[in-house]
Design a protein around this motif. Structure first.
Motif, PDB file in Angstrom:
ATOM      1  N   ILE A 235       0.849  -1.184   0.000  1.00  0.00           N
ATOM      2  CA  ILE A 235       0.000   0.000   0.000  1.00  0.00           C
ATOM      3  C   ILE A 235       0.889   1.239   0.000  1.00  0.00           C
ATOM      4  O   ILE A 235       1.910   1.276   0.688  1.00  0.00           O
ATOM      5  N   GLY A 236       0.538   2.218  -0.825  1.00  0.00           N
ATOM      6  CA  GLY A 236       1.343   3.434  -0.837  1.00  0.00           C
ATOM      7  C   GLY A 236       0.618   4.586  -1.508  1.00  0.00           C
ATOM      8  O   GLY A 236      -0.468   4.414  -2.088  1.00  0.00           O
ATOM      9  N   LYS A 237       1.238   5.769  -1.415  1.00  0.00           N
ATOM     10  CA  LYS A 237       0.702   6.959  -2.073  1.00  0.00           C
ATOM     11  C   LYS A 237       1.556   7.264  -3.295  1.00  0.00           C
ATOM     12  O   LYS A 237       2.756   7.003  -3.298  1.00  0.00           O
ATOM     13  N   VAL A 238       0.936   7.825  -4.321  1.00  0.00           N
ATOM     14  CA  VAL A 238       1.685   8.200  -5.519  1.00  0.00           C
ATOM     15  C   VAL A 238       2.187   9.630  -5.346  1.00  0.00           C
ATOM     16  O   VAL A 238       1.405  10.535  -5.031  1.00  0.00           O
ATOM     17  N   LYS A 239       3.506   9.803  -5.529  1.00  0.00           N
ATOM     18  CA  LYS A 239       4.092  11.136  -5.343  1.00  0.00           C
ATOM     19  C   LYS A 239       4.140  11.875  -6.665  1.00  0.00           C
ATOM     20  O   LYS A 239       4.758  11.401  -7.634  1.00  0.00           O
TER      21      LYS A 239
ATOM     22  N   VAL B 161       5.750   0.877 -13.280  1.00  0.00           N
ATOM     23  CA  VAL B 161       5.765   1.261 -14.695  1.00  0.00           C
ATOM     24  C   VAL B 161       4.651   0.543 -15.453  1.00  0.00           C
ATOM     25  O   VAL B 161       4.366  -0.629 -15.229  1.00  0.00           O
ATOM     26  N   TRP B 162       3.997   1.328 -16.343  1.00  0.00           N
ATOM     27  CA  TRP B 162       2.972   0.770 -17.233  1.00  0.00           C
ATOM     28  C   TRP B 162       3.370   1.067 -18.667  1.00  0.00           C
ATOM     29  O   TRP B 162       3.889   2.150 -18.958  1.00  0.00           O
ATOM     30  N   TYR B 163       3.157   0.155 -19.549  1.00  0.00           N
ATOM     31  CA  TYR B 163       3.562   0.344 -20.944  1.00  0.00           C
ATOM     32  C   TYR B 163       2.354   0.648 -21.823  1.00  0.00           C
ATOM     33  O   TYR B 163       1.328  -0.028 -21.734  1.00  0.00           O
ATOM     34  N   ASN B 164       2.524   1.646 -22.673  1.00  0.00           N
ATOM     35  CA  ASN B 164       1.474   2.004 -23.638  1.00  0.00           C
ATOM     36  C   ASN B 164       0.085   2.144 -23.019  1.00  0.00           C
ATOM     37  O   ASN B 164      -0.910   1.705 -23.579  1.00  0.00           O
ATOM     38  N   GLN B 165       0.046   2.696 -21.842  1.00  0.00           N
ATOM     39  CA  GLN B 165      -1.243   3.000 -21.217  1.00  0.00           C
ATOM     40  C   GLN B 165      -1.213   4.460 -20.759  1.00  0.00           C
ATOM     41  O   GLN B 165      -1.155   4.732 -19.559  1.00  0.00           O
ATOM     42  N   PRO B 166      -1.219   5.399 -21.690  1.00  0.00           N
ATOM     43  CA  PRO B 166      -1.026   6.822 -21.363  1.00  0.00           C
ATOM     44  C   PRO B 166      -1.986   7.327 -20.297  1.00  0.00           C
ATOM     45  O   PRO B 166      -1.643   8.210 -19.510  1.00  0.00           O
ATOM     46  N   TYR B 167      -3.182   6.703 -20.218  1.00  0.00           N
ATOM     47  CA  TYR B 167      -4.164   7.188 -19.245  1.00  0.00           C
ATOM     48  C   TYR B 167      -3.722   6.986 -17.806  1.00  0.00           C
ATOM     49  O   TYR B 167      -4.295   7.558 -16.887  1.00  0.00           O
ATOM     50  N   MET B 168      -2.692   6.167 -17.600  1.00  0.00           N
ATOM     51  CA  MET B 168      -2.192   5.948 -16.241  1.00  0.00           C
ATOM     52  C   MET B 168      -1.648   7.239 -15.630  1.00  0.00           C
ATOM     53  O   MET B 168      -1.567   7.390 -14.421  1.00  0.00           O
ATOM     54  N   LYS B 169      -1.268   8.127 -16.551  1.00  0.00           N
ATOM     55  CA  LYS B 169      -0.715   9.404 -16.094  1.00  0.00           C
ATOM     56  C   LYS B 169      -1.692  10.136 -15.179  1.00  0.00           C
ATOM     57  O   LYS B 169      -1.319  10.818 -14.240  1.00  0.00           O
ATOM     58  N   LYS B 170      -2.968   9.955 -15.495  1.00  0.00           N
ATOM     59  CA  LYS B 170      -3.984  10.698 -14.743  1.00  0.00           C
ATOM     60  C   LYS B 170      -4.794   9.808 -13.804  1.00  0.00           C
ATOM     61  O   LYS B 170      -5.862  10.174 -13.347  1.00  0.00           O
ATOM     62  N   ALA B 171      -4.253   8.628 -13.544  1.00  0.00           N
ATOM     63  CA  ALA B 171      -5.068   7.659 -12.806  1.00  0.00           C
ATOM     64  C   ALA B 171      -5.060   7.873 -11.300  1.00  0.00           C
ATOM     65  O   ALA B 171      -5.893   7.315 -10.594  1.00  0.00           O
ATOM     66  N   PHE B 172      -4.126   8.673 -10.807  1.00  0.00           N
ATOM     67  CA  PHE B 172      -3.953   8.747  -9.355  1.00  0.00           C
ATOM     68  C   PHE B 172      -4.258  10.118  -8.780  1.00  0.00           C
ATOM     69  O   PHE B 172      -4.022  11.131  -9.428  1.00  0.00           O
ATOM     70  N   LYS B 173      -4.737  10.084  -7.539  1.00  0.00           N
ATOM     71  CA  LYS B 173      -4.953  11.340  -6.822  1.00  0.00           C
ATOM     72  C   LYS B 173      -3.884  11.481  -5.753  1.00  0.00           C
ATOM     73  O   LYS B 173      -3.485  10.492  -5.133  1.00  0.00           O
ATOM     74  N   GLU B 174      -3.481  12.689  -5.574  1.00  0.00           N
ATOM     75  CA  GLU B 174      -2.469  13.007  -4.561  1.00  0.00           C
ATOM     76  C   GLU B 174      -3.006  12.644  -3.169  1.00  0.00           C
ATOM     77  O   GLU B 174      -4.184  12.860  -2.872  1.00  0.00           O
TER      78      GLU B 174
ATOM     79  N   VAL C  67      -3.847   9.941  -1.694  1.00  0.00           N
ATOM     80  CA  VAL C  67      -4.770   8.826  -1.473  1.00  0.00           C
ATOM     81  C   VAL C  67      -3.974   7.522  -1.381  1.00  0.00           C
ATOM     82  O   VAL C  67      -3.005   7.325  -2.107  1.00  0.00           O
ATOM     83  N   ASP C  68      -4.386   6.632  -0.497  1.00  0.00           N
ATOM     84  CA  ASP C  68      -3.725   5.330  -0.394  1.00  0.00           C
ATOM     85  C   ASP C  68      -4.263   4.371  -1.449  1.00  0.00           C
ATOM     86  O   ASP C  68      -5.477   4.202  -1.578  1.00  0.00           O
ATOM     87  N   TYR C  69      -3.316   3.774  -2.167  1.00  0.00           N
ATOM     88  CA  TYR C  69      -3.697   2.753  -3.144  1.00  0.00           C
ATOM     89  C   TYR C  69      -3.067   1.442  -2.737  1.00  0.00           C
ATOM     90  O   TYR C  69      -1.993   1.423  -2.129  1.00  0.00           O
ATOM     91  N   ILE C  70      -3.755   0.355  -3.116  1.00  0.00           N
ATOM     92  CA  ILE C  70      -3.140  -0.948  -2.910  1.00  0.00           C
ATOM     93  C   ILE C  70      -2.684  -1.465  -4.275  1.00  0.00           C
ATOM     94  O   ILE C  70      -3.429  -1.397  -5.257  1.00  0.00           O
TER      95      ILE C  70
ATOM     96  N   SER D 269       3.642  -3.083 -14.394  1.00  0.00           N
ATOM     97  CA  SER D 269       2.196  -2.960 -14.627  1.00  0.00           C
ATOM     98  C   SER D 269       1.336  -3.463 -13.462  1.00  0.00           C
ATOM     99  O   SER D 269       0.518  -4.369 -13.642  1.00  0.00           O
ATOM    100  N   PRO D 270       1.530  -2.915 -12.292  1.00  0.00           N
ATOM    101  CA  PRO D 270       0.748  -3.447 -11.170  1.00  0.00           C
ATOM    102  C   PRO D 270      -0.739  -3.154 -11.303  1.00  0.00           C
ATOM    103  O   PRO D 270      -1.138  -2.157 -11.896  1.00  0.00           O
ATOM    104  N   GLU D 271      -1.521  -4.071 -10.760  1.00  0.00           N
ATOM    105  CA  GLU D 271      -2.945  -3.792 -10.569  1.00  0.00           C
ATOM    106  C   GLU D 271      -3.058  -2.886  -9.366  1.00  0.00           C
ATOM    107  O   GLU D 271      -2.253  -2.970  -8.449  1.00  0.00           O
ATOM    108  N   PHE D 272      -4.074  -2.062  -9.328  1.00  0.00           N
ATOM    109  CA  PHE D 272      -4.192  -1.195  -8.158  1.00  0.00           C
ATOM    110  C   PHE D 272      -5.632  -0.776  -7.961  1.00  0.00           C
ATOM    111  O   PHE D 272      -6.451  -0.871  -8.883  1.00  0.00           O
ATOM    112  N   GLU D 273      -5.942  -0.365  -6.756  1.00  0.00           N
ATOM    113  CA  GLU D 273      -7.226   0.263  -6.488  1.00  0.00           C
ATOM    114  C   GLU D 273      -7.106   1.081  -5.210  1.00  0.00           C
ATOM    115  O   GLU D 273      -6.165   0.893  -4.427  1.00  0.00           O
ATOM    116  N   VAL D 274      -8.066   1.966  -5.049  1.00  0.00           N
ATOM    117  CA  VAL D 274      -8.071   2.794  -3.853  1.00  0.00           C
ATOM    118  C   VAL D 274      -8.362   1.894  -2.653  1.00  0.00           C
ATOM    119  O   VAL D 274      -9.216   1.012  -2.728  1.00  0.00           O
TER     120      VAL D 274
END
Ligand code: ADP
Ligand code: MG
Length: 683
Positions: free
Chosen positions: A61-65, A93-106, A108-111, A127-132
């Motif tokens: 579990i961690g936060k995206v910086k 790291v995610w490959y060829n998934q540009p939308y990942m750039k906007k997938a996270f909120k400052e 917030v804890d994600y798993i 390419s980890p799976e993740f969710e809030v």
């Protein structure tokens, strides 16, 4: 929302998604919650970032910086995010998934769950799976996570979410169609608990409890449905007693051989049924060539000598003809009239035979489905025998029995059915097995080759035919109605006739040929006027031409193992060394495995167990048309114990509410309907 509602009733499912789900066989809400995981991943252990293990799956579990980096290298686009917890930092790291750039909120804890690899001196999570992280319902980590059969456009994550939403929407209100006493007696959990925990098990124990319930349920429903279909099913039905059993010596005396111990044992089991005064309901299983016909002959004779008629029903005209020849020869010597009743008779002939059946002049009636037609009336039918009975529906078996007054029923099959499947399919029958072949049989040499061997095979065939032997060549038939494929048999025959075996007599047999002509070809083959018979699987059952020594099977990968075994059983019936050659160019692992199995084993039961294991029951009979549903969760291999319990429960419920009229069984009845396509069940 009802279980029968289309999935589009669920909020997050629109037309597009519903189309994709249909590829997984999911159409209704019920289908969705019964889309059971094919596997599980134990992600209950959550690691600190500092404890992440290289080359393993890690859940943390961690936060995206900050904003993830967007890096392009040639065609590759990488989104890299820095994740941290109180113990350290790591990059995902995610490959060829540009939308990942906007997938996270400052903040917030994600798993996250993903594999850690070492890149230079840094650790990267691929390419980890993740969710809030949420209070109670985190689906992708910190728990045992289901892995579903998925399809493109419907990821594991989506499926998990959809199924979770659906279960929540049912609000623990799934009604339980399993009668309470069954649940109590067999210690089965409630359906809500089972559904919840098969998808999202709280722990190991709750998973096993849930699975047991659902496996039991599946087998119980199947078994109950089958029992209900078997109209002839009755507990302790009284049967006709045959006073005179000594008479069988007459027929044993004229048989050209002595019965084997195995045949005698089975005959003994049949006799004891009859002596006990119950209506016999017995399945005789015996590998091809084990001599089931002789047993049938003796049993039929006993009924006739005791004043009743006997009927023998077989699936094809060719086979009916062959049995007719044998029975009429034997019974002719004993002054008993045998008739042959098939669909291809002329009206005049037919009327004559029908009359003999009705007046009782004909004692032994042999035929195809024609014997169960409405216009066939028996004088006093006391013994009903069906041969190669997996080709008949349960209903047809019942229909024939109903033409008599509680006749004894003997069903014979050469399909060696694995134990579990036999229990399911023939739960209402006693089973006898002719477990060894008559003496003097040779082992059939079986070889698996690819089509580059054709020239050599043809050469070998010529040599055998020159020695007076005969040959079967089998081509697959994809579908009974597939004209194209019949074409392939005929065109292959043309090629063989004109180019390869031009100096020999080659004939072709398939389902589209008229019965008369078929019979004629078979007769000529029996008399060795035809050297090489090219055929679809119409010859699979029962044909007996001892002079045939080669069975060549083209595209062997298209056949079920049990079917290959049956086909192989057409040779090796005389004293000559016989061969079975399986030609296949398939590169599939399963196909190669199956051919290998055939070359290694000549034991039908062993082969059928393997077939079931490799392909599952759905394709077990070499066709999907047998009408049994695919198992959703039960494993016919491993769940034998549960099967036995479920079967007991099914018997009990049918015993006390045969027609499912009791109010408490209303839900069960609804569940039973539609489970089996009755007219298609060919077992
Ligand atoms: P299946 O069980 O496949 O129907 P069949 O009844 O057609 O087998 O018998 C196969 C062959 O074995 C036949 O040619 C039959 O005459 C012969 N046969 C049957 N029983 C015996 C026996 N006890 N001894 C010798 N040959 C037998
Ligand atoms: Mg037979």
């Amino acid at each position: 929302m009802f279980l029968e509602s289309p999935v589009t009733e669920i909020k997050s499912i629109g037309e597009e998604r519903s189309r994709k789900l249909s590829k997984l066989g999911i159409f209704t809400v019920k289908d969705l919650i019964e889309h059971f995981p094919r596997d599980y991943e134990d992600r209950s252990q959550i690691r600190n970032i500092s404890d992440i293990q290289i080359n393993e799956e890690n859940t943390f579990i961690g936060k995206v910086k900050g904003v993830p980096d967007d890096i392009r290298v040639k065609n590759l686009r990488m989104i890299k995010a820095k994740i941290e917890d109180s113990t350290g930092k790591v990059t995902a790291v995610w490959y060829n998934q540009p939308y990942m750039k906007k997938a996270f909120k400052e903040g917030v804890d994600y798993i996250f769950t993903g594999k850690a690899v070492k890149k230079y001196s840094r650790i990267e999570i691929q390419s980890p799976e993740f969710e809030v992280v949420s209070e109670n319902d985190t689906l992708s980590g910190g728990r045992i996570v289901p892995v579903y059969p998925a399809t493109s456009g419907i990821s594991q994550k989506i499926l998990r979410g959809l199924i979770k939403d659906t279960i929540d929407a049912t609000g623990n209100q799934l009604c339980d169609f399993m009668p309470l006493w069954v649940r109590k007696q067999y210690k089965l959990c409630d359906r809500n608990f089972a559904i919840q925990n098969i998808h999202f098990p709280e722990n190991n124990d709750s998973f096993f409890i849930a699975r047991r319930r659902l496996v039991f349920e599946e087998l119980f429903i199947l078994q109950t449905a089958l029992l209900r279909m078997k109209t002839a099913f009755k507990e302790n039905k009284k049967g006709i007693v045959f006073e005179n059993t000594k008479c069988i010596n007459d027929v044993l005396d004229i048989l050209p051989f002595n019965l084997t111990d195995a045949q005698n044992k089975v005959l003994g089991e049949i006799m004891s049924d009859i002596k006990e005064g119950k209506a016999m309901n017995r399945l005789v299983q015996g590998d091809v060539g084990s001599g089931k016909t002789a047993v049938a002959l003796v049993v039929a004779y006993m009924a006739i000598k005791n004043g009743f008629q006997s009927a023998l029903m077989v699936p094809t005209e060719v086979l009916a003809g062959q049995h007719y020849e044998f029975f009429s020869e034997m019974f002719g010597k004993l002054g008993i009239e045998t008739v042959l009743l098939t669909g291809s008779l002329k009206k005049k002939e037919k009327d004559l035979i029908l009359d003999k059946v009705k007046t009782g002049q004909a004692k032994m009636i042999i035929g195809t489905h024609a014997v169960i037609q409405e216009n066939v009336e028996f004088y006093n039918l006391g013994m009903v025998i069906t041969d190669e009975q997996h080709r008949f529906g349960v209903r047809q078996r019942g229909t024939l029995s109903e033409k008599g007054n509680n006749p004894h029923v003997l069903v014979m099959t050469a399909t060696p059915i694995p134990r579990t499947l036999a229990l399911i399919l023939y739960g209402d029958l006693d089973i006898s097995i002719i477990d060894h072949l008559p003496p003097g049989r040779q082992k059939i040499d079986t070889l698996g080759v690819n089509s580059s061997y054709h020239d050599r095979i043809y050469g070998f065939i010529k040599k055998e035919v020159d020695r007076g032997r005969q040959v079967y060549i089998i081509c697959p038939m994809i579908d009974d109605n597939d004209k194209l494929d019949v074409q392939s048999v005929t065109s292959y025959t043309e090629k063989l006739k004109n180019e390869i075996f031009s100096e020999y007599s080659v004939e072709c047999l398939h389902g589209k040929i008229k019965p008369k002509e078929k019979q004629d070809i078979m007769d000529r083959f029996s008399r060795n006027e035809v050297n090489i018979l090219v055929s679809t699987t119409v010859i699979e059952v029962g044909i007996n031409v001892p002079n045939a020594t080669i069975m060549l099977i083209e595209n062997a990968e298209r056949f079920g193992l049990a079917q290959l075994h049956q086909l192989r059983g057409r040779v090796g019936r005389g004293n000559e060394k016989s061969y079975c050659i399986l030609v296949s160019d398939s590169k599939s692992k399963v196909a190669i495995e199956r051919v290998k199995m055939m070359t290694k084993s000549s034991d039908g039961f062993e082969i059928s167990e393997m077939d079931l294991k490799l392909r599952g029951p759905g394709e077990f009979f070499g066709t999907k048309q047998h009408g049994l549903p695919e198992m959703k969760i039960a494993n016919l291999y491993k769940d034998m114990d549960i099967l036995k319990e479920a079967q007991k429960a099914a018997f009990d419920i049918i015993k006390y509410d045969e027609n499912m009229e009791k109010e408490e069984n209303e839900l069960l009845l609804r569940e039973l309907q539609n489970i089996i396509n009755v007219d298609k069940v060919n077992i």
